[in-house]
Write a protein that holds these residues in place. Structure first.
Motif, PDB file in Angstrom:
ATOM      1  N   TRP A   7       0.676  -1.250   0.197  1.00  0.00           N
ATOM      2  CA  TRP A   7      -0.032  -0.005   0.169  1.00  0.00           C
ATOM      3  C   TRP A   7       0.747   1.354  -0.250  1.00  0.00           C
ATOM      4  N   ILE A   8       0.274   2.630  -0.306  1.00  0.00           N
ATOM      5  CA  ILE A   8       0.923   3.810  -0.552  1.00  0.00           C
ATOM      6  C   ILE A   8      -0.097   4.719   0.697  1.00  0.00           C
ATOM      7  N   VAL A   9       0.849   5.209   1.608  1.00  0.00           N
ATOM      8  CA  VAL A   9       0.168   6.328   2.613  1.00  0.00           C
ATOM      9  C   VAL A   9       0.315   7.309   1.995  1.00  0.00           C
ATOM     10  N   PRO A  10      -0.440   7.953   2.106  1.00  0.00           N
ATOM     11  CA  PRO A  10      -1.033   9.202   1.358  1.00  0.00           C
ATOM     12  C   PRO A  10       0.253  10.620   2.183  1.00  0.00           C
ATOM     13  N   ASP A  11       0.674  11.335   1.443  1.00  0.00           N
ATOM     14  CA  ASP A  11       1.446  11.947   1.788  1.00  0.00           C
ATOM     15  C   ASP A  11       0.736  13.851   2.159  1.00  0.00           C
ATOM     16  N   TRP A  12      -0.303  13.370   3.039  1.00  0.00           N
ATOM     17  CA  TRP A  12      -0.574  15.209   3.549  1.00  0.00           C
ATOM     18  C   TRP A  12      -0.617  15.224   3.872  1.00  0.00           C
ATOM     19  N   PRO A  13      -1.006  16.539   4.681  1.00  0.00           N
ATOM     20  CA  PRO A  13      -0.665  17.025   6.339  1.00  0.00           C
ATOM     21  C   PRO A  13      -2.450  16.120   7.412  1.00  0.00           C
ATOM     22  N   ALA A  14      -2.952  15.355   7.701  1.00  0.00           N
ATOM     23  CA  ALA A  14      -4.074  14.944   7.961  1.00  0.00           C
ATOM     24  C   ALA A  14      -3.626  14.649   9.047  1.00  0.00           C
TER      25      ALA A  14
END
Length: 248
Positions: A7-14
């Motif tokens: 899987w890919i882990v999203p790169d976003w400021p959540a």
């Protein structure tokens, strides 16, 4: 969350208690042409393999509850995870409670993750050209009932603009309904156009005032060893994009 080939882990400021992954085709038990991490139970794969792949996903992610698996129809209905049905026909899902994973399946269409900066609501939409044309992203945003300036979006893997070929019918439909998005199309062979599904999604998000948009640009069609692609292979599996909240 540890990175994985699966899987890919999203790169976003959540917020840190908001968790999300977008799976690849790597790491499951399914045989060709669904090899190997197929999460779709509607593509002809053996049911026991799909169950094992979904069990593996839930176990490795530490999910406390089963994701709300949808029957996707390229529509705009949004399922609310508070009151799920046994069989839910929808192309998006939202949740405002912890440990209630929302998920969509894709194999060229665009998965769009959403959350608010406070981490009080999450959502995911399945956005093919029909959903984008008819407003699945806007409908999902509206269902979250959060101010636009508080929302973040992440665009997952989808067919890239070098491979997403559509006909005059699709081009003309967008020209009539969404003329502001026509920069997302470029001319191809006679009667055909190449569409940038990531740009179409950004236009849809902007229609709702969302400018904090991350991700985009990972092409499912061009990375055969990593992703399923319906346009490339026809009979194939499905990736899953999952989002959920843990306790703060």
């Amino acid at each position: 969350m540890r990175p994985s080939d699966s899987w890919i882990v999203p790169d976003w400021p959540a917020p840190t208690h908001v968790r999300a992954v977008s799976t690849t085709r790597i790491g499951g038990v399914s045989a060709a042409p669904f090899d190997s991490f197929n999460c779709g139970d509607h593509v002809g794969d053996a049911a026991e393999n799909v169950r094992e792949n979904r069990r593996f996903l839930a176990t490795k992610l530490g999910l406390k509850n089963e994701p709300l698996w949808l029957r996707q129809v390229h529509g705009v209905h949004v399922a609310n995870h508070v009151t799920p049905n046994d069989i839910c026909e929808a192309d998006a899902a939202i949740s405002t409670q912890a440990h209630q994973p929302c998920v969509v399946m894709t194999a060229d269409c665009l998965p769009v993750l959403l959350c608010d900066r406070a981490g009080s609501a999450v959502g995911v939409a399945h956005a093919g050209w029909r959903g984008l044309l008819n407003g699945v992203i806007e409908t999902t945003v509206d269902a979250m009932q959060r101010p636009a300036q508080q929302l973040l979006a992440w665009l997952g893997p989808a067919i890239g603009p070098a491979h997403f070929e559509v006909g005059d019918d699709v081009y003309n439909a967008f020209a009539q309904a969404r003329p502001e998005s026509m920069h997302a199309f470029r001319a191809g062979r006679a009667g055909h156009w190449y569409a940038d599904i990531f740009e179409l999604a950004r236009y849809a998000l902007l229609r709702r005032g969302i400018v904090a948009v991350y991700g985009g640009g990972i092409c499912t069609y061009s990375e055969k060893t990593r992703f399923f692609s319906f346009r490339r292979d026809g009979r194939t599996g499905r990736m899953a994009t999952v989002i959920w909240m843990e306790e703060k």
